[in-house]
Design an enzyme around this catalytic site. Structure first.
Site, short mmCIF file in Angstrom:
data_model
loop_
_atom_site.label_atom_id
_atom_site.label_comp_id
_atom_site.label_asym_id
_atom_site.label_seq_id
_atom_site.Cartn_x
_atom_site.Cartn_y
_atom_site.Cartn_z
N TYR A 4 -5.09 5.60 -8.20
CA TYR A 4 -5.37 5.50 -6.77
C TYR A 4 -6.83 5.20 -6.53
O TYR A 4 -7.70 6.00 -6.87
CB TYR A 4 -5.00 6.82 -6.09
N TYR B 241 0.84 -1.20 0.00
CA TYR B 241 0.00 0.00 0.00
C TYR B 241 0.88 1.25 0.00
O TYR B 241 1.77 1.40 0.84
CB TYR B 241 -0.92 0.00 1.22
#
Ligand SMILES: [Zn+2]
Lengths: 140, 386
Positions: B337, B287
């Site tokens: 994103y 992440y």
């Protein structure tokens, strides 16, 4: 000029802190069961869940060291546009090191800020009857 | 959840177009992503009986998505969430399939993250004070952007471990290099050299624009089902070896203890659950809402010891041919994103060897890790295999 930045909003959980700040005094919430300080304060202890909570005065002469910081070059909120670059930091209290208070370090150049730097709490009067705890470097 | 190793699989992944200005709604994008994932799996929409999503009040609901796929599912679930929610919802899907309640679940994230509601921007400060935990201790000091919150964590961790700005740059340049091989990456044609990285002015020291994820308009979808049903799918199933999730620190934006990072607690559990060790992993999706977050997780998940994470990335280990090719589509820093979901799509494609014969395929990658991170307080992770 009128203060344009956001003013701390009082609520059920934080008003003892901000009421004390308005009197230029720092108070912190502490749990009577596990004896841990809780900052930010809450409706019960974030460490053990107890609702037996007290407020402890740390006084008006408060010293700390810088635990961490950022230097912000953009205003992400209205009112900060004239104060860039802005140092946003966490101050680790000398008397209660487990508590870190988020703050601005005033009277400090961005190139001078560093972790471990000693700072002194100052009280910035921001509205009638309202004050914001802030910090400045300790003169050596 | 008992032992789930190899009993559940991801059988479909898909995404919408990504752009700065979609000119359409999250519902339209979610439909595009869902149809693409269904096509990938070879399933019909009617085969899906559960729909799940996470959002920050910036999306369409699972019910709407199912409705316009022409499906009346047994179960819909929409949670408020961000990084780490993908893994948590996959865990929920596995649990519901295990319990016999559902057969096949489609999980999606859709957001106009650039043209619509942007994370941490454009809100009324008084509203933010009420909405954020401990908001009155943050907002009056001008701290309202994730770059400021994460920057505060980063500065301290860098101080303690010797990680430098240049190490952050190695994370960015590695991922931008991957984006250069991925025509669908938003920054495909924007190569980043270390020199350019170091010359870019900071937004919130220690971060400049390259350290921060790319807010775009985009939707992603993932289809999860049992290993048994996966055999009927068109795609090559990617099996879930193990997963884990955890909450720890009480204040997401008010972090006072660097040792309380949820990833540190998730890591041993996810390895135990999958029955593998860090050295068994050949590809990773870590992440990456900010470059630094990758470094802290490499430490947490045991890919390099604390204090040596900077050297690990400086040696090129996140790049193709390195020890742990990571975010091989460019990640959230340079591909797109969606709060973590696009990184899941990529690791599934890597483990399927979908890029075989191209310079995008990680050679011999059979096992991969995918991590979610929502701040120091929340993390989720899963380990997948071919
Ligand atoms: Zn307590």
């Amino acid at each position: 000029m009128e203060y344009q930045k956001p003013i701390p909003l009082k609520n059920q959980d934080n008003s003892p802190y901000w009421d004390a700040a308005d009197r230029h005094e720092l108070t912190l919430q502490r749990c009577d069961s596990c004896h841990e300080y809780a900052h930010p304060p809450g409706p019960s202890c974030a460490k053990c869940g107890s609702t037996d909570l007290s407020w402890v005065s740390i006084g008006d002469d408060v010293k700390a060291t810088i635990y961490s910081y950022v230097v912000s070059y953009r205003p992400f909120l209205p009112g900060f546009q004239d104060e860039l670059p802005l140092i946003i930091a966490q101050a680790e209290l000398e008397k209660v090191p487990e508590v870190k208070i988020m703050c601005n370090v005033l009277e400090c150049k961005p190139e001078d800020i560093q972790i471990g730097m000693p700072v002194q709490m100052i009280w910035q009067d921001i509205a009638e009857d309202r004050a914001l705890p802030q910090w400045k470097p300790v003169d050596e | 959840m008992g032992k789930i190793t190899d009993r559940y699989a991801i059988v479909g992944v898909g995404e919408s177009e990504r752009s700065r200005n979609s000119g359409t709604t999250p519902l339209h994008m979610a439909l595009d992503a869902a149809r693409s994932a269904l096509k990938d799996s070879g399933l019909n929409a009617q085969d899906v009986d559960g729909f799940m999503s996470y959002n920050e009040n910036d999306s369409c609901t699972s019910h709407e998505l199912a409705t316009y796929l022409g499906v009346r599912p047994k179960y819909v679930k929409d949670i408020h969430g961000g990084g780490s929610s993908t893994e948590m919802l996959i865990g929920d899907a596995v649990g519901l399939i295990e319990a016999g309640i559902l057969n096949t679940v489609l999980i999606f994230r859709s957001m106009n993250g650039s043209s619509g509601q942007r994370v941490g921007r454009g809100y009324d400060p008084d509203m933010l004070q009420g909405a954020l935990p401990g908001g009155s201790y943050i907002i009056p000091y001008g701290s309202a952007s994730p770059s400021q919150w994460f920057g505060m964590f980063a500065t301290r961790h860098m101080h303690e471990t010797g990680i430098t700005k240049e190490h952050l740059g190695h994370v960015c340049t590695s991922f931008y290099e991957h984006a250069g091989r991925n025509p669908k990456a938003f920054l495909h044609a924007k190569p980043l050299t270390m020199e350019k990285y170091m010359d870019t002015p900071d937004i919130s020291y220690p971060f400049n624009i390259h350290d921060s994820c790319l807010e775009l308009d985009e939707a992603n979808a993932i289809i999860v089902t049992s290993a048994e049903r996966a055999r009927d799918c068109m795609s090559k199933p990617v099996y879930i070896m193990g997963m884990s999730a955890r909450q720890c620190h009480p204040h997401a934006h008010y972090w006072s203890d660097l040792d309380q990072v949820a990833s540190d607690f998730v890591a041993p559990k996810v390895y135990e659950s999958a029955g593998v060790k860090p050295e068994d992993i050949q590809v990773a999706s870590i992440y990456d809402c900010f470059s630094w977050v990758v470094l802290r997780q490499l430490e947490a998940y045991g890919f390099a010891p604390r204090g040596e994470v900077g050297n690990f990335v400086a040696e090129g280990n996140l790049r193709m041919g390195g020890k742990l090719p990571t975010n091989t589509a460019g990640g959230m820093l340079s591909e797109g994103y969606t709060h973590g979901m696009n990184n899941v799509l990529e690791i599934v494609r890597q483990i399927r060897h979908e890029y075989k014969g191209t310079d995008r395929q990680v050679e011999g990658c059979e096992i991969g890790i995918c991590t979610g991170w929502s701040g120091p307080d929340i993390a989720g992770a899963m380990i997948l295999r071919n």
